[in-house]
Scaffold this active site. Structure first.
Site, PDB file in Angstrom:
ATOM      1  N   TYR A 137      58.924  91.033  77.944  1.00  0.00           N
ATOM      2  CA  TYR A 137      58.087  91.992  77.212  1.00  0.00           C
ATOM      3  C   TYR A 137      58.846  92.539  76.006  1.00  0.00           C
ATOM      4  O   TYR A 137      58.310  92.601  74.892  1.00  0.00           O
ATOM      5  CB  TYR A 137      57.674  93.119  78.164  1.00  0.00           C
ATOM      6  CG  TYR A 137      57.009  94.300  77.497  1.00  0.00           C
ATOM      7  CD1 TYR A 137      55.686  94.217  77.063  1.00  0.00           C
ATOM      8  CD2 TYR A 137      57.704  95.490  77.292  1.00  0.00           C
ATOM      9  CE1 TYR A 137      55.075  95.296  76.443  1.00  0.00           C
ATOM     10  CE2 TYR A 137      57.098  96.572  76.677  1.00  0.00           C
ATOM     11  CZ  TYR A 137      55.790  96.468  76.252  1.00  0.00           C
ATOM     12  OH  TYR A 137      55.192  97.537  75.629  1.00  0.00           O
ATOM     13  N   GLU A 168      49.379 103.609  78.072  1.00  0.00           N
ATOM     14  CA  GLU A 168      50.331 104.705  77.850  1.00  0.00           C
ATOM     15  C   GLU A 168      49.824 105.979  78.517  1.00  0.00           C
ATOM     16  O   GLU A 168      50.606 106.770  79.042  1.00  0.00           O
ATOM     17  CB  GLU A 168      50.557 104.937  76.356  1.00  0.00           C
ATOM     18  CG  GLU A 168      51.403 103.874  75.673  1.00  0.00           C
ATOM     19  CD  GLU A 168      52.847 103.833  76.155  1.00  0.00           C
ATOM     20  OE1 GLU A 168      53.290 104.781  76.842  1.00  0.00           O
ATOM     21  OE2 GLU A 168      53.528 102.844  75.864  1.00  0.00           O
ATOM     22  N   TRP A 181      57.235 102.762  82.489  1.00  0.00           N
ATOM     23  CA  TRP A 181      56.446 101.714  81.856  1.00  0.00           C
ATOM     24  C   TRP A 181      56.507 100.426  82.681  1.00  0.00           C
ATOM     25  O   TRP A 181      55.535  99.661  82.747  1.00  0.00           O
ATOM     26  CB  TRP A 181      56.907 101.453  80.425  1.00  0.00           C
ATOM     27  CG  TRP A 181      56.214 100.250  79.844  1.00  0.00           C
ATOM     28  CD1 TRP A 181      56.765  99.063  79.464  1.00  0.00           C
ATOM     29  CD2 TRP A 181      54.800 100.103  79.608  1.00  0.00           C
ATOM     30  NE1 TRP A 181      55.794  98.195  79.019  1.00  0.00           N
ATOM     31  CE2 TRP A 181      54.580  98.811  79.107  1.00  0.00           C
ATOM     32  CE3 TRP A 181      53.700 100.955  79.803  1.00  0.00           C
ATOM     33  CZ2 TRP A 181      53.310  98.338  78.780  1.00  0.00           C
ATOM     34  CZ3 TRP A 181      52.437 100.476  79.483  1.00  0.00           C
ATOM     35  CH2 TRP A 181      52.252  99.184  78.969  1.00  0.00           C
TER      36      TRP A 181
END
Length: 211
Positions: A29, A51, A59
């Site tokens: 990522y 988010e 995350w």
């Protein structure tokens, strides 16, 4: 430590931002998505939604659930999500693959409807979001670990958050919006020395800004 603060060195000698060290998926990522400029409305909407779900979590937790989120929220197609109703909310609350938080689920549906309003006004979510790209002159001269620790928001993320809230969006505080800007390439917060930093800069130089 083998690398400067905020970086780690992989077995092949590649330097990356330390936050992605924990798993190969996180590193992938980091290498191919985070900090690279995005002008696709679906991806921008997805990131704003995720988010919002991340609030209070890591995350990596959200990234590991991203495919389940995509399946549950119609691939974050704003037009489809805007039509979600009570049955969809109950379906999502029963989905163990996502974060089952009623307020955040309802926020995604609300924000999808706000996306459609934005499109009517300015043409696209991308055209709106990229208006808030910071002037490079306002950014730190060098992106270091210390600089990032002191920069959880920016004047632009504060302004964008305030405007989105005025438009009826939810779960879009200044820190959430700044994390969105970092991920979608409105800022390049790969630390100096990270191998992905220059690649992201090249991608930004080639970007045609949405109008």
């Amino acid at each position: 430590m083998g690398a400067q603060a905020g970086l780690f060195e992989a077995a092949d000698g590649t330097l990356r931002c330390r936050w992605c060290e924990s798993t190969p998926a996180y590193q992938a990522y980091h290498d191919s998505e985070w900090g690279f400029p995005v002008t696709d409305d679906r991806r921008l909407f997805e990131k704003l939604c995720l988010e919002g779900f991340q609030a209070g979590l890591s995350w990596l937790t959200i990234l590991n659930k991203r495919e389940a989120f995509r399946q549950g929220f119609a691939q974050f197609d704003a037009e489809k999500v805007a039509r979600f109703g009570a049955k969809d909310i109950e379906r999502l609350l029963a989905d163990a693959g996502i974060v089952r938080h009623r307020g955040k689920i309802e926020s995604v549906i609300n924000n999808a409807r706000r996306v459609l309003e934005l499109r009517d006004e300015v043409g696209s979510l991308a055209a709106y979001a990229w208006r808030y790209e910071p002037d490079p002159a306002s950014r730190p001269g060098r992106i270091t670990h210390e600089a990032l620790r002191a920069m959880t928001t920016s004047p632009e993320s504060v302004a964008m958050s305030k405007d989105l809230k005025k438009r009826g969006w939810s779960f879009v505080g200044p820190t959430t919006v700044y994390a969105f800007m970092q991920a979608m390439g409105l800022v390049n917060d790969h630390i100096e020395g990270c191998h992905a930093r220059e690649t992201a800069l090249v991608a930004r130089a080639k970007l045609k800004l949405p109008r």
